[in-house]
Design an enzyme around this catalytic site. Sequence first.
Site, PDB file in Angstrom:
ATOM      1  N   LYS A   1       0.844  -1.195   0.000  1.00 50.25           N
ATOM      2  CA  LYS A   1       0.000   0.000   0.000  1.00 50.25           C
ATOM      3  C   LYS A   1       0.891   1.261   0.000  1.00 50.25           C
ATOM      4  O   LYS A   1       2.109   1.163   0.207  1.00 50.25           O
ATOM      5  CB  LYS A   1      -0.912  -0.053   1.232  1.00 50.25           C
ATOM      6  CG  LYS A   1      -1.873  -1.254   1.206  1.00 50.25           C
ATOM      7  CD  LYS A   1      -2.760  -1.286   2.456  1.00 50.25           C
ATOM      8  CE  LYS A   1      -3.728  -2.435   2.405  1.00 50.25           C
ATOM      9  NZ  LYS A   1      -4.637  -2.455   3.597  1.00 50.25           N
TER      10      LYS A   1
ATOM     11  N   TYR B   1     -12.054  -2.494  -3.467  1.00 43.28           N
ATOM     12  CA  TYR B   1     -12.627  -2.605  -2.116  1.00 43.28           C
ATOM     13  C   TYR B   1     -14.163  -2.543  -2.139  1.00 43.28           C
ATOM     14  O   TYR B   1     -14.773  -2.131  -1.141  1.00 43.28           O
ATOM     15  CB  TYR B   1     -12.054  -1.503  -1.222  1.00 43.28           C
ATOM     16  CG  TYR B   1     -10.669  -1.825  -0.676  1.00 43.28           C
ATOM     17  CD1 TYR B   1     -10.432  -2.987   0.061  1.00 43.28           C
ATOM     18  CD2 TYR B   1      -9.596  -0.959  -0.862  1.00 43.28           C
ATOM     19  CE1 TYR B   1      -9.165  -3.282   0.573  1.00 43.28           C
ATOM     20  CE2 TYR B   1      -8.327  -1.248  -0.348  1.00 43.28           C
ATOM     21  CZ  TYR B   1      -8.125  -2.407   0.369  1.00 43.28           C
ATOM     22  OH  TYR B   1      -6.880  -2.709   0.894  1.00 43.28           O
TER      23      TYR B   1
ATOM     24  N   ASN C   1      -1.707  -0.256   7.405  1.00 49.78           N
ATOM     25  CA  ASN C   1      -1.187  -1.617   7.626  1.00 49.78           C
ATOM     26  C   ASN C   1      -0.365  -2.175   6.455  1.00 49.78           C
ATOM     27  O   ASN C   1      -0.197  -3.379   6.325  1.00 49.78           O
ATOM     28  CB  ASN C   1      -2.307  -2.556   8.081  1.00 49.78           C
ATOM     29  CG  ASN C   1      -3.408  -2.705   7.063  1.00 49.78           C
ATOM     30  OD1 ASN C   1      -3.306  -2.144   5.968  1.00 49.78           O
ATOM     31  ND2 ASN C   1      -4.439  -3.454   7.397  1.00 49.78           N
TER      32      ASN C   1
ATOM     33  N   ARG D   1       2.819  -7.290   9.014  1.00 49.26           N
ATOM     34  CA  ARG D   1       2.216  -6.193   9.793  1.00 49.26           C
ATOM     35  C   ARG D   1       2.743  -6.193  11.229  1.00 49.26           C
ATOM     36  O   ARG D   1       2.923  -5.139  11.833  1.00 49.26           O
ATOM     37  CB  ARG D   1       0.694  -6.326   9.768  1.00 49.26           C
ATOM     38  CG  ARG D   1       0.109  -5.973   8.397  1.00 49.26           C
ATOM     39  CD  ARG D   1      -1.324  -6.419   8.282  1.00 49.26           C
ATOM     40  NE  ARG D   1      -1.949  -6.038   7.026  1.00 49.26           N
ATOM     41  CZ  ARG D   1      -3.085  -6.552   6.587  1.00 49.26           C
ATOM     42  NH1 ARG D   1      -3.729  -7.472   7.305  1.00 49.26           N
ATOM     43  NH2 ARG D   1      -3.590  -6.159   5.445  1.00 49.26           N
TER      44      ARG D   1
ATOM     45  N   THR E   1      -5.513  -7.920  10.293  1.00 53.57           N
ATOM     46  CA  THR E   1      -5.817  -6.586   9.747  1.00 53.57           C
ATOM     47  C   THR E   1      -5.322  -5.491  10.692  1.00 53.57           C
ATOM     48  O   THR E   1      -4.719  -4.513  10.262  1.00 53.57           O
ATOM     49  CB  THR E   1      -7.343  -6.438   9.543  1.00 53.57           C
ATOM     50  OG1 THR E   1      -7.788  -7.528   8.729  1.00 53.57           O
ATOM     51  CG2 THR E   1      -7.694  -5.126   8.881  1.00 53.57           C
TER      52      THR E   1
ATOM     53  N   PHE F   1     -15.469   3.380   7.433  1.00 60.34           N
ATOM     54  CA  PHE F   1     -14.090   3.771   7.147  1.00 60.34           C
ATOM     55  C   PHE F   1     -13.775   3.801   5.647  1.00 60.34           C
ATOM     56  O   PHE F   1     -12.652   4.144   5.260  1.00 60.34           O
ATOM     57  CB  PHE F   1     -13.095   2.846   7.877  1.00 60.34           C
ATOM     58  CG  PHE F   1     -13.212   1.374   7.539  1.00 60.34           C
ATOM     59  CD1 PHE F   1     -12.655   0.861   6.376  1.00 60.34           C
ATOM     60  CD2 PHE F   1     -13.875   0.508   8.384  1.00 60.34           C
ATOM     61  CE1 PHE F   1     -12.750  -0.481   6.053  1.00 60.34           C
ATOM     62  CE2 PHE F   1     -13.985  -0.854   8.081  1.00 60.34           C
ATOM     63  CZ  PHE F   1     -13.415  -1.339   6.909  1.00 60.34           C
TER      64      PHE F   1
ATOM     65  N   HIS G   1      -1.653  -5.470   1.339  1.00 58.86           N
ATOM     66  CA  HIS G   1      -2.915  -6.196   1.112  1.00 58.86           C
ATOM     67  C   HIS G   1      -2.606  -7.605   0.620  1.00 58.86           C
ATOM     68  O   HIS G   1      -1.657  -7.805  -0.127  1.00 58.86           O
ATOM     69  CB  HIS G   1      -3.745  -5.480   0.039  1.00 58.86           C
ATOM     70  CG  HIS G   1      -4.798  -6.354  -0.563  1.00 58.86           C
ATOM     71  ND1 HIS G   1      -6.011  -6.579   0.047  1.00 58.86           N
ATOM     72  CD2 HIS G   1      -4.800  -7.109  -1.693  1.00 58.86           C
ATOM     73  CE1 HIS G   1      -6.721  -7.431  -0.702  1.00 58.86           C
ATOM     74  NE2 HIS G   1      -6.008  -7.755  -1.767  1.00 58.86           N
TER      75      HIS G   1
ATOM     76  N   ARG H   1      -1.917 -14.695   3.595  1.00 57.00           N
ATOM     77  CA  ARG H   1      -2.610 -13.993   4.689  1.00 57.00           C
ATOM     78  C   ARG H   1      -1.866 -14.207   6.010  1.00 57.00           C
ATOM     79  O   ARG H   1      -1.747 -13.291   6.818  1.00 57.00           O
ATOM     80  CB  ARG H   1      -4.047 -14.497   4.814  1.00 57.00           C
ATOM     81  CG  ARG H   1      -4.943 -14.115   3.657  1.00 57.00           C
ATOM     82  CD  ARG H   1      -5.360 -12.686   3.675  1.00 57.00           C
ATOM     83  NE  ARG H   1      -6.356 -12.386   4.683  1.00 57.00           N
ATOM     84  CZ  ARG H   1      -7.017 -11.245   4.765  1.00 57.00           C
ATOM     85  NH1 ARG H   1      -6.767 -10.268   3.896  1.00 57.00           N
ATOM     86  NH2 ARG H   1      -7.899 -11.024   5.707  1.00 57.00           N
TER      87      ARG H   1
ATOM     88  N   GLU I   1      -9.238 -10.136  -8.172  1.00 56.56           N
ATOM     89  CA  GLU I   1      -8.279  -9.039  -7.984  1.00 56.56           C
ATOM     90  C   GLU I   1      -7.181  -9.091  -9.054  1.00 56.56           C
ATOM     91  O   GLU I   1      -6.762  -8.054  -9.584  1.00 56.56           O
ATOM     92  CB  GLU I   1      -7.681  -9.105  -6.573  1.00 56.56           C
ATOM     93  CG  GLU I   1      -8.722  -8.772  -5.504  1.00 56.56           C
ATOM     94  CD  GLU I   1      -8.272  -9.098  -4.080  1.00 56.56           C
ATOM     95  OE1 GLU I   1      -7.119  -9.550  -3.885  1.00 56.56           O
ATOM     96  OE2 GLU I   1      -9.083  -8.900  -3.161  1.00 56.56           O
TER      97      GLU I   1
HETATM   98  P1  RTP Z   1      -6.772  -5.862   2.995  1.00 55.50           P
HETATM   99  O1  RTP Z   1      -8.035  -6.135   2.216  1.00 55.50           O
HETATM  100  O2  RTP Z   1      -6.253  -4.466   2.803  1.00 55.50           O
HETATM  101  O3  RTP Z   1      -5.751  -6.929   2.796  1.00 55.50           O
HETATM  102  O4  RTP Z   1      -7.125  -5.946   4.534  1.00 55.50           O
HETATM  103  P2  RTP Z   1      -7.924  -7.049   5.305  1.00 55.50           P
HETATM  104  O5  RTP Z   1      -8.534  -8.053   4.373  1.00 55.50           O
HETATM  105  O6  RTP Z   1      -7.015  -7.554   6.361  1.00 55.50           O
HETATM  106  O7  RTP Z   1      -9.068  -6.171   5.980  1.00 55.50           O
HETATM  107  P3  RTP Z   1     -10.441  -5.634   5.376  1.00 55.50           P
HETATM  108  O8  RTP Z   1     -11.488  -5.855   6.404  1.00 55.50           O
HETATM  109  O9  RTP Z   1     -10.675  -6.138   3.988  1.00 55.50           O
HETATM  110  O10 RTP Z   1     -10.164  -4.071   5.335  1.00 55.50           O
HETATM  111  C1  RTP Z   1      -9.450  -3.494   4.265  1.00 55.50           C
HETATM  112  C2  RTP Z   1      -8.563  -2.395   4.782  1.00 55.50           C
HETATM  113  O11 RTP Z   1      -9.362  -1.342   5.290  1.00 55.50           O
HETATM  114  C3  RTP Z   1      -8.699  -0.725   6.367  1.00 55.50           C
HETATM  115  N1  RTP Z   1      -9.555  -0.821   7.554  1.00 55.50           N
HETATM  116  N2  RTP Z   1      -9.745   0.175   8.358  1.00 55.50           N
HETATM  117  N3  RTP Z   1     -10.625   1.818  10.476  1.00 55.50           N
HETATM  118  C4  RTP Z   1     -11.020   0.556  10.438  1.00 55.50           C
HETATM  119  O12 RTP Z   1     -11.750   0.065  11.282  1.00 55.50           O
HETATM  120  C5  RTP Z   1     -10.555  -0.263   9.320  1.00 55.50           C
HETATM  121  N4  RTP Z   1     -10.859  -1.522   9.128  1.00 55.50           N
HETATM  122  C6  RTP Z   1     -10.220  -1.874   7.993  1.00 55.50           C
HETATM  123  C7  RTP Z   1      -7.384  -1.457   6.561  1.00 55.50           C
HETATM  124  O13 RTP Z   1      -6.360  -0.794   5.812  1.00 55.50           O
HETATM  125  C8  RTP Z   1      -7.686  -2.808   5.961  1.00 55.50           C
HETATM  126  O14 RTP Z   1      -6.502  -3.469   5.576  1.00 55.50           O
END
Ligand code: RTP
Length: 153
Positions: free
Chosen positions: A14, A54, A117, A107, A96, A62, A120, A90, A131
Amino acid sequence: MAPNVSERTYIMVKPDGVDRGLIGEILSRFEKRGFKLIASKLALPSKEHLEKHYADLKERSFFPDLIRYMHSGPVFCMVFEGLDAVKTGRAMLGATNPLASAPGTIRGDFALATGRNICHGSDSVENAEKEIALWFPEGTLQYKLSQAAMIYE
Ligand code: RTP
């Protein structure tokens, strides 16, 4: 049944990870683990492109902050291939929220905040394929690693 050593995952450094000079570190961890790099590029995606990536999160509070953050600079896009690439990818990333990420994960070693973080990784084989199609419409490479017999039985 023979193990599927052709599973693919989409890994993306990122903007914070790019800015902090962590592209090589992250790429290197996947290479050293035994995964095969089959596509990579530095990109400055549009907001619309990031919203597609996303799309599952568009109702979340968020989401606007996430798109702003992801649009703040270049991202480094990679596709890795190998046994259980999605699940292992993962695990290598960590949780996350970096607070819940074990030391030794990407991370857990390099991030402190959920909203910064640094990397991705696809969360399912189905999403990985979506993707990869979104970020690499030009396709990925096919080639053999000479060391494959030293990585797989
Ligand atoms: P990613 O898609 O980026 O690999 O992350 P992930 O699956 O671990 O988490 P996901 O729930 O898909 O969330 C995507 C990205 O959104 C941001 N986020 N912010 N402020 C918050 O509560 C929050 N929750 C998620 C993070 O950058 C997360 O990686």
